[in-house]
Design an enzyme around this catalytic site. Structure first.
Site: not given
Ligand code: PLP
Length: 387
Positions: A70, A148, A197, A199, A235, A323
């Site tokens: 994000t 996603n 990202s 995770h 940091t 989400c």
């Molecule tokens: N962009 C996409 C396509 C995602 O699937 C996600 C998370 O679901 C994000 C951005 C956001 O990533 P983060 O959870 O590391 O903020």
């Protein structure tokens, strides 16, 4: 347990955790200091930068570590707008992740002009609309690499050809779902900025990266200390950055073999469910898709009910996108893909990973169809069915 929600978040790979652990315990020194206790951490951060860069074919100095995908997305958009203060137009798509879509909505409320390019029923982007939208005052185009929810992959090279026809437009891609799943090489992929990202690729939550192509003007979002070469203050989250580096290396070296195996499992999942759930619709199947993602809509049922019943069996999936699972609104992405009203609420996303096994898929194929049938029998809209 059967975990099929890897597009929401993934398990930390044991090898990743092993590399991180010393930096969560003994090696806690400040990486910005010159004493040996900090230098050791600094070296590992720079190794992580190298490894993350290699995942996407970048140079290490083109990688900025951030707090999440994000943040990478927000930073890219803000930086582009600051680069061209006179330009007030942003182009994105109707199916972007909220970290781009909602950010654009806020910018629109602040007086920017935003255009969201629609997709067709297969989730493919309307290139004619994109072509018509690019204008002299367009500062940035932000289009995701892979979606996603549906897993549909957008043709970034073709998009770039269209938008680079207008001078001075920056191209950002949210590659959070693509990174680690499909090969990315920014030497040939014509983007100026790219987000990823941790995770989503078996590194921890709370770490991300933004690739900024050498020569692209950059304006930091977080202002403060001089970390990340003055491009992202705060940091460093050293252990997580080190985890992202290890996860990137594992993804790069294992991707080809893993993707093949995962695709076989995904195909078995889709064939099994399609055979035993009449009327099931596989969303995005007509487009290029991530091999780990299957998005299926079942007619006349409520995905939330299925999710709860699968939960009791320790099978974890998602309805549409993690989400928006807390809102009652059908998914924006599925509305954009014009999934019929009869199916939209019965949409489920199954997302696999390298830890998914044949036994997991067999258990899903065994457990889910009777649940779908039971809910359809209870449905007031059942007249469509043979009784
Ligand atoms: N962009 C996409 C396509 C995602 O699937 C996600 C998370 O679901 C994000 C951005 C956001 O990533 P983060 O959870 O590391 O903020």
């Amino acid at each position: 347990m059967v975990y099929l929600d890897n597009n929401a978040t993934t398990r930390i790979a044991p090898e990743v955790f092993e590399e991180m652990a010393p930096f969560l315990t003994n090696w806690y020194g400040n990486p910005s200091n010159v004493y040996a206790f900090g230098l050791q951490v600094r070296q590992k951060i720079e190794e992580a930068r190298q490894r993350t860069a290699e995942l996407i074919g970048a140079e290490p100095e083109e990688i900025i570590f951030t707090g999440c995908g994000t943040e990478s997305n927000n930073t890219a958009l803000m930086s582009a707008l600051k680069t061209f203060p006179g330009k007030k137009h942003i182009i994105t798509t109707t199916v972007e992740h909220p970290s781009v879509y909602n950010f654009c909505a806020r910018l629109a409320a602040e007086g920017y002009r935003t255009t969201a390019i629609p997709v067709d029923q297969e989730g493919a982007l309307d290139m004619d609309r994109l072509s018509a939208a690019v204008a002299e005052d367009t500062a940035v185009v932000s289009i995701m690499y892979a979606n996603n929810e549906s897993g549909v992959i957008f043709p970034l090279a073709e998009i770039s050809r269209i938008i680079k026809g207008v001078k001075g437009v920056l191209f950002h891609t949210d590659a959070v779902q693509a990174a680690g799943k499909i090969p990315i090489d920014v030497k040939t992929l014509p983007v100026d900025m790219l987000s990823l990202s941790g995770h989503k690729l078996h590194a921890p939550k709370g770490v991300g990266a933004l690739y900024v192509r050498k020569g692209t003007p950059f304006h930091p979002l977080l202002i403060g200390g001089h970390q990340e070469g003055g491009r992202r203050a705060g940091t460093e989250n050293a252990a997580s950055i080190i985890g992202l580096g290890k996860a990137s290396e594992m993804a790069r070296t294992g991707m080809a073999k893993e993707a093949l195996f995962i695709a076989q499992l995904r195909d078995a999942l889709e064939a099994g469910l399609a055979a035993s759930c009449p009327g099931a619709r596989i969303n995005g199947a007509g487009s290029a898709r991530l091999s780990n993602t299957s998005h299926i809509s079942f007619p006349f049922i409520d995905g939330e009910a299925v999710l709860t019943m699968l939960d009791r069996e320790s099978i974890f999936v998602s309805t549409g996108s993690a989400c928006n699972a807390t809102t009652d609104e059908p998914s924006r992405v599925l509305k954009a893909m014009r999934v019929p009203d009869s199916h939209i609420r019965g949409s489920m996303r199954f997302s696999l990973s390298r830890y998914t096994t044949t036994a997991h898929i067999d258990r899903l194929i065994e457990t889910l169809p009777p649940i779908v049938r039971r809910l359809q029998e209870l449905s007031p809209f059942r007249t469509w069915q043979e009784k």
